[in-house]
Design a protein around this motif. Structure first.
Motif: not given
Length: 335
Positions: A167-174, A316-323
């Motif tokens: 999750q932290q990686t997804i946030i950093n990349d976003s 932002l697909n992965e970030f969207h899913a995390f949200l």
């Protein structure tokens, strides 16, 4: 007899009456904002003024004075500074009244009021020479610091989320993606908090612009998205686009942007996500650190923007899913 409620208010009254020789017949709170500043409305000989109270150990009045002069030279409507006492952190200002854009906005007024606001914004951007205005730049480091407000204050402290490494990686990349989008945009003078509570509704030369002391040189879409995707009121995508297109055409004609409208809309959307993540972090900090819980009620609307816009961008697909899967349920528990 005019009385003051605390030591700084007493010091303001002394400054007005003893140093400036004003005959104060009214002295009352006008508003406070999300910083340590407060504002009082005062009356002298039937004339109203605003006094800014900016405690020198917490706030610096110099940027406000500098940016007020810069914006006035750029021919947008900011309050006249009548007197200032930098040592004590007091400013006597022109009074724009107590009706802001937010108070006046409805389906009937929205088009005309946003047209005024976007015309003022265009005037500012067109008239400030960014080479010689001596404003700080919206650097990648500053954009990153703002995004971390979302991680630190909202995810960790408000929502009590413990993030996995993935999750932290997804946030950093976003965050990297959003920052890169912001810095490749055309650069102009940015108010940095250009929304319906900082634009006062006036009968002439509307709007009156306030709270501009944090101005920077930065992305062209920043103030427009602050205004049109406001944290305090929301509009349909169709309404937003109908306001945005004529503003974009002004920018294009003035050669402030070189891109087409599709690219500008993409920049606008992604800039909005960066700003809204920052705002959510600030609203959380105001609650946790500053004991101002009222701002929490604006988080659902602001988070909703981020969720709705992020789904349109594959990056932002992965970030969207995390949200949607993690953040939204946690926010509903804690807000």
């Amino acid at each position: 007899m005019i009385t003051a409620s605390d030591d700084r208010a007493k010091a303001i009254l002394q400054w007005l009456t003893n140093d400036l020789n004003l005959d104060i017949t009214q002295f009352e709170p006008a508003s406070s904002d999300a910083s340590f500043r407060r504002y009082f409305r005062v009356q002298h000989q039937q004339q109203h003024y605003i006094v800014m109270d900016a405690p020198p150990d917490k706030e610096d009045t110099a940027p406000f004075i500098k940016v007020a002069q810069l914006f006035a030279q750029a021919q947008v409507n900011v309050p006249d500074i009548i007197q200032h006492n930098n040592q004590q952190g007091f400013l006597l200002l022109e009074d724009f009244g107590s009706s802001c854009l937010l108070d006046q906005l409805n389906d009937t007024t929205v088009e005309a009021l946003y047209k005024d606001a976007l015309n003022s914004l265009f005037t500012l951007q067109n008239n400030v020479d960014i080479q010689n205005c001596d404003l700080p730049h919206y650097t990648p480091e500053l954009l990153q610091t703002e995004l971390l407000l979302f991680s630190d204050w909202f995810l960790k402290q408000q929502c009590k989320l413990t993030l996995t490494h993935a999750q932290q990686t997804i946030i950093n990349d976003s965050y990297d993606f959003l920052i890169n989008s912001a810095i490749q945009q055309a650069q102009v003078c940015v108010h940095r908090d250009y929304h319906s509570r900082n634009l006062m509704h006036l009968s002439a030369n509307n709007p009156g612009i306030i709270d501009f002391q944090d101005a920077v040189i930065g992305p062209v879409s920043y103030d427009a998205v602050s205004l049109l995707r406001d944290c305090y009121i929301s509009w349909s995508d169709a309404q937003i686009e109908s306001c945005l297109l004529p503003y974009f055409q002004q920018l294009k004609q003035a050669k402030l942007v070189a891109c087409d409208f599709d690219q500008f809309k993409r920049d606008f959307d992604l800039m909005g996500i960066q700003r809204h993540l920052k705002a959510i972090g600030i609203f959380s900090r105001l609650n946790i650190r500053d004991g101002k819980p009222a701002y929490l009620r604006d988080i659902p609307r602001t988070l909703n923007y981020v969720i709705n816009i992020s789904k349109h961008y594959p990056e932002l697909n992965e970030f969207h899913a995390f949200l949607v899967q993690n953040v939204l349920p946690a926010s509903k528990r804690t807000l």
